[in-house]
Motif scaffolding. Structure first.
Motif, PDB file in Angstrom:
ATOM      1  N   ALA A 184       0.833  -1.208   0.000  1.00 47.39           N
ATOM      2  CA  ALA A 184       0.000   0.000   0.000  1.00 47.39           C
ATOM      3  C   ALA A 184       0.867   1.257   0.000  1.00 47.39           C
ATOM      4  CB  ALA A 184      -0.921  -0.007   1.213  1.00 47.39           C
ATOM      5  N   LEU A 185       1.942   1.237   0.761  1.00 46.95           N
ATOM      6  CA  LEU A 185       2.860   2.380   0.787  1.00 46.95           C
ATOM      7  C   LEU A 185       3.460   2.611  -0.590  1.00 46.95           C
ATOM      8  CD1 LEU A 185       4.530   4.541   2.318  1.00 46.95           C
ATOM      9  CD2 LEU A 185       6.228   2.748   2.762  1.00 46.95           C
ATOM     10  N   VAL A 186       3.838   1.537  -1.277  1.00 48.37           N
ATOM     11  CA  VAL A 186       4.418   1.658  -2.614  1.00 48.37           C
ATOM     12  C   VAL A 186       3.407   2.264  -3.576  1.00 48.37           C
ATOM     13  CG1 VAL A 186       5.226   0.327  -4.615  1.00 48.37           C
ATOM     14  CG2 VAL A 186       6.122  -0.175  -2.328  1.00 48.37           C
ATOM     15  N   ARG A 187       2.155   1.835  -3.514  1.00 46.33           N
ATOM     16  CA  ARG A 187       1.121   2.371  -4.417  1.00 46.33           C
ATOM     17  C   ARG A 187       0.881   3.858  -4.170  1.00 46.33           C
ATOM     18  NH1 ARG A 187      -1.230  -2.724  -3.260  1.00 46.33           N
ATOM     19  NH2 ARG A 187      -2.559  -1.799  -1.644  1.00 46.33           N
ATOM     20  N   ARG A 188       1.045   4.290  -2.908  1.00 44.75           N
ATOM     21  CA  ARG A 188       0.833   5.709  -2.586  1.00 44.75           C
ATOM     22  C   ARG A 188       2.044   6.577  -2.950  1.00 44.75           C
ATOM     23  NH1 ARG A 188      -0.812   3.525   2.415  1.00 44.75           N
ATOM     24  NH2 ARG A 188       1.081   4.390   3.391  1.00 44.75           N
ATOM     25  N   SER A 189       3.207   5.961  -3.079  1.00 41.67           N
ATOM     26  CA  SER A 189       4.451   6.721  -3.273  1.00 41.67           C
ATOM     27  C   SER A 189       4.667   6.983  -4.762  1.00 41.67           C
ATOM     28  CB  SER A 189       5.635   5.949  -2.689  1.00 41.67           C
ATOM     29  OG  SER A 189       5.454   5.724  -1.313  1.00 41.67           O
ATOM     30  N   ARG A 190       4.084   8.069  -5.242  1.00 47.03           N
ATOM     31  CA  ARG A 190       4.192   8.436  -6.654  1.00 47.03           C
ATOM     32  C   ARG A 190       5.072   9.660  -6.874  1.00 47.03           C
ATOM     33  NH1 ARG A 190       3.108   3.759  -8.627  1.00 47.03           N
ATOM     34  NH2 ARG A 190       1.005   2.987  -8.202  1.00 47.03           N
ATOM     35  N   ALA A 191       5.236  10.500  -5.867  1.00 42.87           N
ATOM     36  CA  ALA A 191       6.010  11.731  -6.030  1.00 42.87           C
ATOM     37  C   ALA A 191       7.495  11.391  -6.171  1.00 42.87           C
ATOM     38  CB  ALA A 191       5.805  12.651  -4.836  1.00 42.87           C
ATOM     39  N   PRO A 192       8.150  11.912  -7.212  1.00 36.79           N
ATOM     40  CA  PRO A 192       9.586  11.624  -7.383  1.00 36.79           C
ATOM     41  C   PRO A 192      10.427  12.309  -6.314  1.00 36.79           C
ATOM     42  CG  PRO A 192       8.874  13.267  -8.982  1.00 36.79           C
ATOM     43  CD  PRO A 192       7.631  12.809  -8.263  1.00 36.79           C
ATOM     44  N   LEU A 193      11.384  11.582  -5.768  1.00 34.57           N
ATOM     45  CA  LEU A 193      12.276  12.169  -4.775  1.00 34.57           C
ATOM     46  C   LEU A 193      13.405  12.922  -5.472  1.00 34.57           C
ATOM     47  CD1 LEU A 193      12.662   9.284  -2.161  1.00 34.57           C
ATOM     48  CD2 LEU A 193      11.033  11.157  -2.189  1.00 34.57           C
ATOM     49  N   ASP A 194      13.802  14.027  -4.867  1.00 33.32           N
ATOM     50  CA  ASP A 194      14.908  14.818  -5.413  1.00 33.32           C
ATOM     51  C   ASP A 194      16.214  14.080  -5.123  1.00 33.32           C
ATOM     52  OD1 ASP A 194      16.522  16.751  -6.440  1.00 33.32           O
ATOM     53  OD2 ASP A 194      16.312  18.142  -4.758  1.00 33.32           O
ATOM     54  N   LEU A 195      16.674  13.313  -6.092  1.00 34.20           N
ATOM     55  CA  LEU A 195      17.825  12.448  -5.868  1.00 34.20           C
ATOM     56  C   LEU A 195      18.674  12.349  -7.123  1.00 34.20           C
ATOM     57  CD1 LEU A 195      19.372  10.196  -4.259  1.00 34.20           C
ATOM     58  CD2 LEU A 195      17.756   8.564  -5.278  1.00 34.20           C
ATOM     59  N   ASP A 196      19.965  12.616  -6.976  1.00 34.98           N
ATOM     60  CA  ASP A 196      20.937  12.320  -8.029  1.00 34.98           C
ATOM     61  C   ASP A 196      21.618  11.021  -7.613  1.00 34.98           C
ATOM     62  OD1 ASP A 196      23.083  12.098  -9.758  1.00 34.98           O
ATOM     63  OD2 ASP A 196      23.494  14.251  -9.797  1.00 34.98           O
ATOM     64  N   ILE A 197      21.119   9.909  -8.118  1.00 29.00           N
ATOM     65  CA  ILE A 197      21.590   8.607  -7.631  1.00 29.00           C
ATOM     66  C   ILE A 197      23.046   8.355  -8.000  1.00 29.00           C
ATOM     67  CG2 ILE A 197      20.859   7.256  -9.656  1.00 29.00           C
ATOM     68  CD1 ILE A 197      19.912   5.113  -7.533  1.00 29.00           C
TER      69      ILE A 197
END
Length: 656
Positions: A448-461
């Motif tokens: 459920a957490l994964v389905r809710r997590s749509r906003a991209p994180l500010d990350l330079d991997i």
């Protein structure tokens, strides 16, 4: 005594300036610059040693040659000191081999209470006849995070009492018995033992040789002073009163700094005193100075240590300087106490060597008695003036020069550093999947957490990988390569190489997530039908494995089981094999385009690779193979053939 502690604030301020630079890894473009564990203060230690070699060594050799030319008997005294110091080195090496980690294990147990730490310091120094070795070992284990600061200080206090036993042995035995007669057979037998293959026999051989050379060194110093007095009467340089106390305390300090052994200085003082070459009053001052000078070894050992090692070295300095100051102020009543105790136990009025041993014991015990009630204030003082630098997650925390001294601390420090690497990697992996680590660790429903997590994180991997993973991994590789070359500790070397492999698996898992990151952003930020569902399933499985590894780390060692890891590995392999069939079915139904399917199959390979690496890293890091339960689990562990049966068996049916 409170004022004595506060009075060292200026010294601590200077120390804190040194402590502000902890050892770390300096890397540019992925390449090591210099040593990855020696920067800042570590480089300062190297420069100090180079300067000492350049300027002090020629002066010391010149002074010895001049002394040899002026007096042939000085050669025997110098040779006696050299043989004695060589014996101490061999004795230390012998105990390291003979102990097989026993001393280190006892040190770890000494953290439970201050009295136990104090007793460990007394006993270990009595056995090793070297407070310097105990100090360096304590700094090494403190830097590796194995013991607490308060326990380390307690050990240092005990070591100061333990070092007094050496004076008793020399004054009570070495100067009254022809110990050279015992030294030669001991050295001869030891040579036979050191060439044996058994580590225990070699360790005993080195220890026996060390003891023999100690005896031989004492004999030559004694003989040298006896002959020397016929040519030159050093007592004409005797000084009385406050001037004598000040001058000879300074001489004792300098002598100990030069030899880096208060034990050697005390033997030199005792032999000179027994030969009548120095006065009793001046010998007392020399003994006080030797206590101050012995802090140099701890100070040098702390140069390559982290902030905790520097705190301990400062505590050692404060304790010894304070003890010496008290002894100088109370020199008259202390001397009277020595006379009273000597009369009580039957020591002759003119047996100044034994009376010096009594004095050495009294003022060290007095120092501990005065400082123990102030221990909590001393710890607060150290923590206030040598502040822990803000942790830099991109640099090694535990891989510093101080942990190099003992094999046991090498493995412990590396284990903690690998965990540091994993913590960095786990955060980067979850952020690479657009998941917040704190939310993942606190949720009860990962899917459920994964389905809710749509906003991209500010990350330079890529940047995160270079600075938070690759830098640490480079330091771990260099450290383990150097530290793994332990001819006498193959078991520890094996553990070090195993930890390096764990670090490699962690790094590989991060690399896999780097490949995933592009399509994670493409398909999970905005819903894209079945493609989003497929990627969400991968995100869910990786996050779930990270959660379970965290639970494994939080569990007590005896409660950790490899069975979950085997089950998880079997599930990963089963999912990996079924993915292709599922994608083919989706293509036939028109739910997935060929281009999207190709991208997903490539990405699923990276995802399952990351899962395998994380599971294997957790197995190697957390599961104790020496435990009896681990042996049972090893028997139950699925082999490759059984694993294939599990993955190919129809759902709901056990394998044949």
């Amino acid at each position: 005594m409170g004022e004595a502690i506060s009075g060292n604030a200026a010294c601590a301020d200077a120390w804190s300036a040194v402590a502000a630079t902890d050892s770390g890894t300096v890397i540019a473009d992925g390449s090591l610059i210099g040593s990855s564990i020696e920067s800042g203060i570590g480089s300062g230690k190297t420069v100090w040693r180079r300067d000492v070699t350049r300027y002090f060594l020629p002066v010391a050799i010149g002074a010895l040659l001049l002394a040899f030319w002026l007096s042939p008997d000085a050669r025997e005294i110098a040779a006696g000191v050299a043989i004695f110091l060589f014996g101490m080195l061999m004795l230390e090496d012998g105990f390291k081999l003979l102990g097989g980690g026993t001393l280190e294990k006892l040190l770890e147990r000494a953290t439970h209470s201050t009295p136990r730490a104090l007793m460990f310091g007394i006993v270990s120094t009595t056995l090793l006849q070297s407070s310097s070795l105990v100090s360096v070992m304590t700094i090494s284990f403190l830097s590796a995070g194995l013991i607490s600061l308060i326990s380390g200080v307690g050990i240092i206090f005990g070591a100061n009492i333990g070092t007094t036993t050496g004076a008793w042995l020399v004054a009570g035995l070495g100067l009254k018995v022809d110990i050279a007669a015992y030294a030669m057979p001991m050295i001869a037998i030891s040579i036979v033992l050191v060439f044996q293959k058994s580590k225990a026999l070699r360790g005993f051989g080195y220890a026996l040789a060390g003891l023999g050379f100690l005896f031989l060194g004492i004999h030559h110093m004694k003989e040298g002073f006896d002959a020397f007095k016929d040519q030159i009467d050093l007592t004409r340089f005797a000084l009385s009163g406050l001037l004598g106390l000040a001058v000879y305390s300074l001489v004792g300090t300098v002598a100990t700094v030069v030899m880096q052994s208060s034990h050697a200085t005390m033997v030199l003082i005792l032999t000179a005193l027994a030969a009548g070459q120095i006065s009793y009053d001046n010998a007392l001052a020399l003994a006080i100075g030797a206590n101050i000078g012995t802090t140099i070894t701890a100070i040098l050992g702390s140069l390559g240590a982290n902030f905790q090692g520097k705190r301990l070295a400062l505590a050692h300095l404060i304790f010894n300087v304070t003890t010496a100051a008290v002894a100088l102020v109370l020199i008259v009543p202390l001397r009277e106490a020595v006379d009273w105790i000597s009369d009580l136990v039957g020591i002759g009025a003119t047996d100044y060597a034994l009376k010096l041993a009594v004095f050495h014991t009294i003022f060290n015990v007095l120092g501990v008695a005065l400082m123990l009630p102030l221990l909590s204030r001393l710890i607060a003082f150290l923590e206030r003036h040598i502040v822990e630098a803000t942790p830099d997650v991109s640099r090694p925390r535990y891989l510093n020069e101080a942990v190099d001294e003992f094999p046991q601390s090498l493995a412990i420090a590396l284990r903690k550093e690998v965990l540091h690497l994993y913590e960095n990697a786990a955060e980067l992996i979850l952020h690479g999947l657009n998941l917040h680590r704190d939310q993942v660790y606190s949720t009860n429903d990962v899917a459920a957490l994964v389905r809710r997590s749509r906003a991209p994180l500010d990350l330079d991997i890529d940047e995160g990988y270079e600075h938070r993973v690759k830098t640490l991994y480079s330091g771990i590789v260099e450290f383990s390569t150097r530290a793994g070359n332990l001819r006498d500790e193959p078991e520890i070397a094996e553990r070090i190489y195993a930890l390096r492999d764990v670090a490699s698996e962690i790094v590989q898992s991060v690399k896999s997530i780097k490949h995933l990151r592009k399509n994670i952003l493409r398909y999970t930020v905005r819903p894209s039908g079945v493609t989003t569902e497929l990627y969400d399933e991968l995100r869910t499985e990786i996050a779930r494995i990270v959660i379970e590894i965290r639970k494994l780390g939080l569990a007590e060692p005896e409660d950790r089981s490899a069975l979950w890891l085997d089950q998880e590995r079997a599930q990963v392999e089963k999912d990996a094999r079924s993915t292709a069939k599922r994608v083919e079915a989706l293509i036939r139904k028109g739910h997935l385009s060929a281009a999207a399917a190709t991208s997903f199959l490539n990405d699923s390979g990276y995802a399952y690779g990351a899962m395998r690496d994380l599971i294997e890293a957790a197995r190697s890091y957390y599961i104790d193979r020496d435990d009896a339960m681990a042996e049972v689990e090893r028997i139950l562990t699925l082999d490759e053939e059984e694993l294939d049966e599990v993955m190919t068996a129809p759902k709901g049916l056990p394998p044949a």
